[in-house]
Design a protein around this motif. Structure first.
Motif, PDB file in Angstrom:
ATOM      1  N   ASP A  95     -13.448   9.330  30.839  1.00  0.00           N
ATOM      2  CA  ASP A  95     -12.487  10.145  30.074  1.00  0.00           C
ATOM      3  C   ASP A  95     -13.145  10.768  28.839  1.00  0.00           C
ATOM      4  N   ASP A  96     -12.400  11.697  28.236  1.00  0.00           N
ATOM      5  CA  ASP A  96     -12.869  12.275  26.979  1.00  0.00           C
ATOM      6  C   ASP A  96     -12.854  11.208  25.886  1.00  0.00           C
ATOM      7  N   LEU A  97     -13.563  11.508  24.806  1.00  0.00           N
ATOM      8  CA  LEU A  97     -13.568  10.583  23.677  1.00  0.00           C
ATOM      9  C   LEU A  97     -12.166  10.437  23.097  1.00  0.00           C
ATOM     10  N   GLY A  98     -11.855   9.238  22.611  1.00  0.00           N
ATOM     11  CA  GLY A  98     -10.557   8.998  21.997  1.00  0.00           C
ATOM     12  C   GLY A  98     -10.536   9.465  20.552  1.00  0.00           C
ATOM     13  N   THR A  99      -9.356   9.380  19.940  1.00  0.00           N
ATOM     14  CA  THR A  99      -9.231   9.713  18.518  1.00  0.00           C
ATOM     15  C   THR A  99      -9.855   8.581  17.710  1.00  0.00           C
ATOM     16  N   ARG A 100     -10.618   8.957  16.678  1.00  0.00           N
ATOM     17  CA  ARG A 100     -11.332   7.905  15.958  1.00  0.00           C
ATOM     18  C   ARG A 100     -10.661   7.536  14.636  1.00  0.00           C
ATOM     19  N   CYS A 101     -10.885   6.309  14.228  1.00  0.00           N
ATOM     20  CA  CYS A 101     -10.475   5.871  12.902  1.00  0.00           C
ATOM     21  C   CYS A 101     -11.712   5.443  12.144  1.00  0.00           C
ATOM     22  N   GLU A 102     -11.658   5.652  10.833  1.00  0.00           N
ATOM     23  CA  GLU A 102     -12.807   5.297  10.012  1.00  0.00           C
ATOM     24  C   GLU A 102     -12.473   4.067   9.173  1.00  0.00           C
ATOM     25  N   ILE A 103     -13.292   3.045   9.308  1.00  0.00           N
ATOM     26  CA  ILE A 103     -13.092   1.850   8.476  1.00  0.00           C
ATOM     27  C   ILE A 103     -14.087   1.944   7.331  1.00  0.00           C
ATOM     28  N   LYS A 104     -13.545   1.938   6.116  1.00  0.00           N
ATOM     29  CA  LYS A 104     -14.356   2.226   4.925  1.00  0.00           C
ATOM     30  C   LYS A 104     -14.997   0.986   4.325  1.00  0.00           C
ATOM     31  N   ASN A 105     -16.178   1.197   3.738  1.00  0.00           N
ATOM     32  CA  ASN A 105     -16.742   0.233   2.799  1.00  0.00           C
ATOM     33  C   ASN A 105     -16.982  -1.167   3.312  1.00  0.00           C
ATOM     34  N   LEU A 106     -17.643  -1.300   4.452  1.00  0.00           N
ATOM     35  CA  LEU A 106     -17.963  -2.629   4.962  1.00  0.00           C
ATOM     36  C   LEU A 106     -19.314  -3.036   4.391  1.00  0.00           C
ATOM     37  N   ASN A 107     -19.357  -4.215   3.759  1.00  0.00           N
ATOM     38  CA  ASN A 107     -20.604  -4.573   3.084  1.00  0.00           C
ATOM     39  C   ASN A 107     -21.231  -5.868   3.579  1.00  0.00           C
ATOM     40  N   ARG A 112      -9.153   3.662   7.289  1.00  0.00           N
ATOM     41  CA  ARG A 112      -8.568   2.329   7.222  1.00  0.00           C
ATOM     42  C   ARG A 112      -9.431   1.399   6.382  1.00  0.00           C
ATOM     43  N   LEU A 113      -8.793   0.370   5.884  1.00  0.00           N
ATOM     44  CA  LEU A 113      -9.509  -0.626   5.089  1.00  0.00           C
ATOM     45  C   LEU A 113      -9.549  -1.933   5.862  1.00  0.00           C
ATOM     46  N   TYR A 114     -10.652  -2.670   5.727  1.00  0.00           N
ATOM     47  CA  TYR A 114     -10.788  -3.961   6.397  1.00  0.00           C
ATOM     48  C   TYR A 114     -10.480  -5.055   5.389  1.00  0.00           C
ATOM     49  N   ASN A 115      -9.578  -5.948   5.784  1.00  0.00           N
ATOM     50  CA  ASN A 115      -9.246  -7.060   4.904  1.00  0.00           C
ATOM     51  C   ASN A 115     -10.106  -8.260   5.296  1.00  0.00           C
ATOM     52  N   ILE A 116     -10.977  -8.686   4.381  1.00  0.00           N
ATOM     53  CA  ILE A 116     -11.933  -9.731   4.749  1.00  0.00           C
ATOM     54  C   ILE A 116     -11.249 -11.079   4.938  1.00  0.00           C
ATOM     55  N   SER A 161      -7.957 -11.579   6.222  1.00  0.00           N
ATOM     56  CA  SER A 161      -7.187 -11.651   7.458  1.00  0.00           C
ATOM     57  C   SER A 161      -7.998 -11.155   8.653  1.00  0.00           C
ATOM     58  N   GLY A 162      -9.100 -10.460   8.396  1.00  0.00           N
ATOM     59  CA  GLY A 162      -9.881  -9.919   9.508  1.00  0.00           C
ATOM     60  C   GLY A 162      -9.219  -8.719  10.162  1.00  0.00           C
ATOM     61  N   GLU A 163      -8.221  -8.131   9.473  1.00  0.00           N
ATOM     62  CA  GLU A 163      -7.508  -6.994  10.058  1.00  0.00           C
ATOM     63  C   GLU A 163      -7.872  -5.696   9.345  1.00  0.00           C
ATOM     64  N   THR A 164      -7.588  -4.580   9.994  1.00  0.00           N
ATOM     65  CA  THR A 164      -7.735  -3.304   9.309  1.00  0.00           C
ATOM     66  C   THR A 164      -6.348  -2.732   9.070  1.00  0.00           C
ATOM     67  N   ARG A 165      -6.226  -1.963   7.971  1.00  0.00           N
ATOM     68  CA  ARG A 165      -4.941  -1.310   7.718  1.00  0.00           C
ATOM     69  C   ARG A 165      -5.156   0.075   7.134  1.00  0.00           C
ATOM     70  N   SER A 166      -4.141   0.891   7.320  1.00  0.00           N
ATOM     71  CA  SER A 166      -4.217   2.265   6.849  1.00  0.00           C
ATOM     72  C   SER A 166      -4.333   2.298   5.325  1.00  0.00           C
ATOM     73  N   VAL A 225      -2.675   1.909  -9.211  1.00  0.00           N
ATOM     74  CA  VAL A 225      -2.985   2.590  -7.956  1.00  0.00           C
ATOM     75  C   VAL A 225      -2.994   1.566  -6.838  1.00  0.00           C
ATOM     76  N   ILE A 226      -2.294   1.858  -5.757  1.00  0.00           N
ATOM     77  CA  ILE A 226      -2.319   0.960  -4.590  1.00  0.00           C
ATOM     78  C   ILE A 226      -3.155   1.618  -3.503  1.00  0.00           C
ATOM     79  N   GLU A 227      -4.232   0.929  -3.116  1.00  0.00           N
ATOM     80  CA  GLU A 227      -5.164   1.534  -2.142  1.00  0.00           C
ATOM     81  C   GLU A 227      -4.681   1.378  -0.718  1.00  0.00           C
TER      82      GLU A 227
END
Lengths: 491, 476, 104
Positions: free
Chosen positions: B206-218, B249-253, B255-260, C102-104
């Motif tokens: 199939d074609d590529l899916g819609t992507r999400c960007e997870i920011k700032n993983l260190n 999206r942001l990754y919560n270290i 809970s291990g989840e990502t959120r908008s 600010v709420i991120e």
């Protein structure tokens, strides 16, 4: 003492010990006080000026002058940051801003021993050609029509700088020119205004309007003064990445008024039936004058002249919309509280900026936004290349170009057209020069049928300010324009 | 592949240039000083302030580009990326958009025992933003501009990675290259290197899916688990008939989840345009050539050389070269020594101690010189491997040199044949019965004699010499 | 041939205006909506006249100064105190700038 001293006269008086810097400063502070009605100054720094003047006099006694112009009082457009002195850009948003630093230009003036009398009113963030967009109210032109008592605009954006020199509230002043903001008010007030080559004068510490067009320059009573003040403020500045690495020159010492054998271009695109007859006549007279002085007139074409103004009204607002993003109520200036960050931003900026500034920010945002960028911004940059190329080709044939400075003389403050575009037309002759980055000077040539000054514009190629000043001096010395406004504001 | 879904991963790495001053201002980049104490007028976007570019940062971007096998562009342009945020004092970030300093390149990573090429789309220079503190006050966010204006290299990969493992390998490899070049210290905890990861899923073919960007993983761990979480989230959504919204999206270290990310909800239109405060950056070929000639040996080359010169296995060589400090350490120890012995001691004993104590090789309690000395003693037969392990442990605790410990404790091995012969004779003469049994075919008793002799030597007998002596005496 | 620009009264569409306001963080005042959209309309109409100009094969000019970027050495010489940087801040807490939460 003689009224309307110029730079050169003042420095001779000081040198001959016929006056002191303190005495001069006091006279000018008195002049300023009497001319409150003209609203030229946003801030008067009397105490500091007298203090500095005293120090200058001391230096003179001790033979330790900083320059040959040490001790001469000048005025500074309120767009130059000045250390510990409020700097507002005539905007509410910066109405409480006190920089901890001096702009490169004002520092050079301090280093030359010049005395600053205060900060001169201007259009808000230098956006305007009437000085009516200032948060501190309009400046009144010291000139009045001999047919009416109505107050006239001094032009803009350096309206305070031009009016203050014309009304003899300072010996010379500093202005900035993005699309005509030095030359147009100089033309409206019978003063000399020089816009240098882009990159000649450091922009460091000057509140930015449109970074690729802004350039500081002098507004003075004579061409010699312009050369002297220009020489003081010009030169490479490593803190400004758009500063030319070319060495500064001795513009004042090298002044020479011969135009013999020079080729002066007359661009046919500037001719118009709409030009007032008196302006047309001044232009024609100047051509004859130059011919009489052994210069040669050459008919030239600058095909994109009429495209310059709309091009400017894409590029300048685009840059401004980004340059003015920093005024957000966080680091300095006023803040209007809001429920959240976004609301705080929106309230601060809506309260802090005036209508014209907001219009330009919105237009600038529009022309840069996705879907419009290529059609407007890139298009304008391409036309900018065409305009620059027009001048390049012209300067292969001529030494300088002569045009009127403005399509009209000063008009009534109350008589501004409602449509902003009609106001923008004031800059139609000056804007192409900023887009090309070349130098130009406006010099007073004659008065019109209402006894209002008419300015003519001389233009040369990049970094040819010496030639520009020389031709201007030739015209000045031949025409001998000595008209000054009646000082109706003095009680 | 997760449950028949393919993953497509692209990564943007933000690597802080190891410079003394910021990208466009002369304030210090040092880590850990008081809030707003390393902020110049330029960094705080005071009216009239202008940017002037740091030559060192330009050089480091070029070096990094060369290390990524990428094209260095002779002309590049700085653009303004316009948006409002409390940590962005200018109201725009100076970055590079259409004309970056470095163009296409690639690196090679190990994936499932195979080498795989990952494309590099570009590397560009840009300013870092300031730092916001949201937990200091119930109603306010605090802003510290110390980081504002620090030089970052943004390295954008092609979407060439197919699994979280490949993604981690990619970041590890880029980090390793930058550390070899010394253009970035690679310290992920302090944020000197962080990754934005783009994830999408699609069915094979199939074609590529819609992507999400997870920011700032260190950290590598977060990169790995964030990708797994995000891929599963997307699969679940698609399988239940919903659409993926392209978003940050942001990754919560915890809970291990990502959120908008709520604050970036506003449709952004960054209105990139060339920064009118800066002119085009022109790099002459000669200048680039000079930089090229100063590039040190990089991990891939070093790996090949180690295999060639020290007969390392593929695996050992990759492990050792993956980190510049480790490879430097290894090379210091291996010089003029037995590579096999050195490799074993570095990869097993030393690594296990470092792991246990959670130390980097730079913080190793045992210097390369000390480890070399220990290995010399083993190689010469002065000490046994068994003794060496004890000495090694003591070296870790005390930081003493191997020779000092050996001398102090009299630990050196008895290899002298004359001395050992006496011992052997002693054992044989005091156990006549067992000697008899042995001679009658009970071979297993050999161990008994070795043990007895060792006892007598207080464990110091060189086992090899001892064995040979015993064998020859018992068999005559 | 200088001719006055003759403008028809084009208006700028209101949704776009609100969107520009959001992007540039400027509130669009309801009471000024009409005049603002007519002002912007006439400016857009004015700049639209460039569309007919042939610019094929023309390179854009973003700065008229014909010079390449001058680079500075990597020296950390600029030292400012937090006080100096925060001097003009409308609101500050400790040594920080402060803004509404600010709420991120």
């Amino acid at each position: 003492m003689k009224r309307n001293l110029n730079f050169i006269e003042a420095s001779s008086l000081l040198e001959a010990n016929e006056t002191t810097s303190v005495e001069l400063t006091k006279i000018y502070l008195d002049n300023i006080k009497e001319a409150e009605e003209l609203n030229c100054f946003n801030t008067i720094t009397a105490e500091q000026a007298l203090d500095d003047a005293e120090k200058s006099d001391l230096r003179r006694e001790q033979g330790k002058l900083k320059s040959q112009f040490d001790g001469i009082p000048i005025g500074v457009k309120d767009l130059f940051c000045t250390k510990n002195i409020k700097t507002t850009a005539s905007s509410k948003i910066l109405s409480n801003f006190v920089p901890s630093y001096d702009s490169a230009v004002t520092q050079k003036c301090i280093d030359a021993g010049l005395i600053s009398l205060g900060k001169l009113n201007c259009d808000e963030f230098a956006m305007g050609s009437t000085n009516k967009t200032s948060y501190y109210g309009p400046v009144t032109n010291p000139w009045k029509s001999n047919k009416s008592d109505a107050k006239l605009v001094p032009g803009g954006s350096s309206g305070g700088s031009a009016a203050a020199v014309a009304a003899d509230l300072c010996i010379a002043s500093l202005g900035t020119d993005t699309g005509g903001s030095i030359r147009q008010p100089a033309s409206f007030t019978g003063t000399v205004g020089l816009k240098p080559t882009y990159g000649r004068v450091s922009r460091w510490g000057i509140i930015a309007f449109a970074s690729s067009l802004d350039q500081a320059g002098p507004i003075t009573k004579t061409v010699e003064d312009a050369a002297a003040l220009f020489e003081i403020i010009a030169g490479h500045d490593p803190k400004d990445s758009t500063s030319s690495i070319k060495e500064n020159e001795s513009f004042f010492d090298n002044l020479n008024s011969s135009v013999k054998g020079m080729k002066i271009g007359i661009p046919r695109e500037f001719k118009s039936d709409d030009l007032p007859a008196s302006t047309q006549k001044a232009w024609d007279d100047c051509k004859k004058l130059l011919q009489n002085n052994d210069a040669k007139l050459i008919d030239i074409s600058l095909p994109h002249t009429m495209d310059a103004l709309p091009t400017y009204y894409i590029i300048a607002p685009a840059e401004a919309s980004s340059n003015l993003a920093r005024y957000d109520g966080v680091k300095y200036g006023i803040r209007e509280e809001g429920e959240n960050l976004i609301e705080m931003y929106e309230k601060t900026r809506s309260v802090g900026f005036g209508d014209e500034v907001k219009r330009r920010i919105l237009i600038g945002t529009y022309v840069l936004s996705s879907g419009y960028y290529d059609a407007y911004y890139i298009k304008a940059q391409k036309i900018r290349s065409l305009i620059k190329n027009d001048f390049n080709q012209a300067f292969e044939k001529v030494d300088a170009i002569l045009t009127p400075s403005t399509p009209s003389t000063a008009f009534e403050i109350e008589n501004e057209p409602n449509d902003p575009v009609q106001t923008y037309l004031n800059d139609i002759f000056t804007v192409p020069i900023n887009l090309a980055g070349i130098p130009a000077i406006s010099i007073p040539f004659a008065n019109d049928e209402n006894n209002l000054p008419i300015g003519l514009q001389l233009i040369t190629n990049s970094f040819e300010e010496q030639k520009l000043l020389n031709i201007a001096k030739n015209v000045q010395d031949t025409v001998n324009y000595e008209s000054v406004p009646k000082n109706w504001w003095q009680k | 592949m997760i449950n028949g879904w393919e993953l497509v991963i692209g990564i943007e790495i933000h690597a802080q240039v190891k410079s003394k001053s910021k990208l466009f201002s002369s304030s210090s980049t040092e880590f850990g000083s008081g809030p707003n104490s390393q902020v110049s007028l330029v960094d705080a976007a005071m009216p009239g302030m202008l940017p002037v570019i740091n030559k060192f940062c330009v050089e480091q971007a070029v070096r990094s580009g060369i290390g990524l096998n990428a094209k260095i562009n002779n002309k590049s342009i700085f653009d303004r990326k316009n948006y409002f945020y409390q940590d962005l004092p200018q109201g725009y970030q100076i970055s590079q958009f259409k004309d970056p300093i470095v163009g296409n390149g690639f690196i090679e990573i190990e994936s499932e025992g195979q080498s795989k090429k990952i494309g590099i789309e570009r590397l560009h220079l840009e300013q870092d933003a300031g730092k916001s503190l949201h937990d200091q006050d119930p109603n306010l966010t605090f802003v510290d501009l110390n980081r504002s204006g620090i030089a970052l290299m943004e390295i954008v990969s092609m979407p060439d990675m197919k699994s979280p493992d490949e993604a981690v390998e990619y970041v590890k490899k880029v980090r390793s290259i930058l550390r070899y070049l010394d253009t970035c210290d690679g310290n992920m905890e302090q944020g000197s290197l962080r990754a934005d990861v783009n994830v999408s899923v699609n069915k094979p073919g199939d074609d590529l899916g819609t992507r999400c960007e997870i920011k700032n993983l260190n950290s590598f761990k977060y990169i790995h688990s964030a990708i797994i979480y995000e891929a599963k989230r997307q699969i679940k959504l698609i399988e239940s008939g919903e659409n993926i919204i392209q978003e940050t999206r942001l990754y919560n270290i915890d809970s291990g989840e990502t959120r908008s990310m709520r604050s970036k909800e506003d449709a952004h239109d960054y209105r990139y345009f060339p920064d009118p405060d800066l002119l085009p950056l022109i790099l002459e070929d000669d200048w680039i050539k000079k930089i090229r000639s100063s590039i040190p040996e990089l991990p891939d080359q070093k790996k090949e050389r180690f295999i060639r010169e020290y007969s390392l296995s593929e695996y050992d060589s990759s492990v050792i070269v993956s980190d510049k400090s480790t490879s430097d350490y290894y090379e210091k120890v291996v010089k003029d020594r037995n590579p096999k012995l050195v490799t074993t001691w570095v990869t097993s004993e030393l690594f296990s101690v470092l792991n246990k104590k959670n130390l980097s090789i730079d913080e190793s309690p045992i210097s390369p010189n000390h480890l070399g000395e220990l290995i010399d003693n083993i190689d010469s037969g002065k000490i046994s491997s068994r003794q060496a392990k004890d000495i090694f442990e003591e070296m870790c605790e005390t930081g003493e040199s191997a020779n000092n410990i050996i001398n102090e404790k009299g630990l050196s091995q008895i290899s002298d044949e004359g001395e050992l012969e006496k011992l052997v004779d002693n054992v044989i003469s005091s156990n006549p019965e067992n000697v008899e049994k042995y001679k009658n075919g009970k071979d297993k008793l050999f161990g008994f004699f070795v043990g007895e002799a060792m006892k007598l030597s207080k464990g110091k007998a060189n086992p090899k010499v001892l064995n040979e002596l015993l064998k020859s005496k018992l068999n005559t | 041939m200088l001719k006055p620009y003759i403008l028809e009264n084009m208006e700028f569409d209101k949704d776009s205006l609100y969107k520009l306001g959001k992007l540039s963080k400027i509130q669009i005042d309801e009471s000024k909506l009409k005049s603002l959209s007519s002002d912007l309309g006439s400016i857009i109409e004015f700049i639209d006249r460039l569309k007919s100009i042939d610019t094929e094969n023309v390179d854009p000019t973003s700065n008229s100064l014909d010079q390449s970027l001058v680079m500075r050495d990597d020296i950390a010489s600029d030292v400012n105190s937090a006080n100096e940087i925060l001097e003009n801040a409308p609101q500050k807490e400790l040594d920080f700038f402060s803004v509404p939460k600010v709420i991120e």
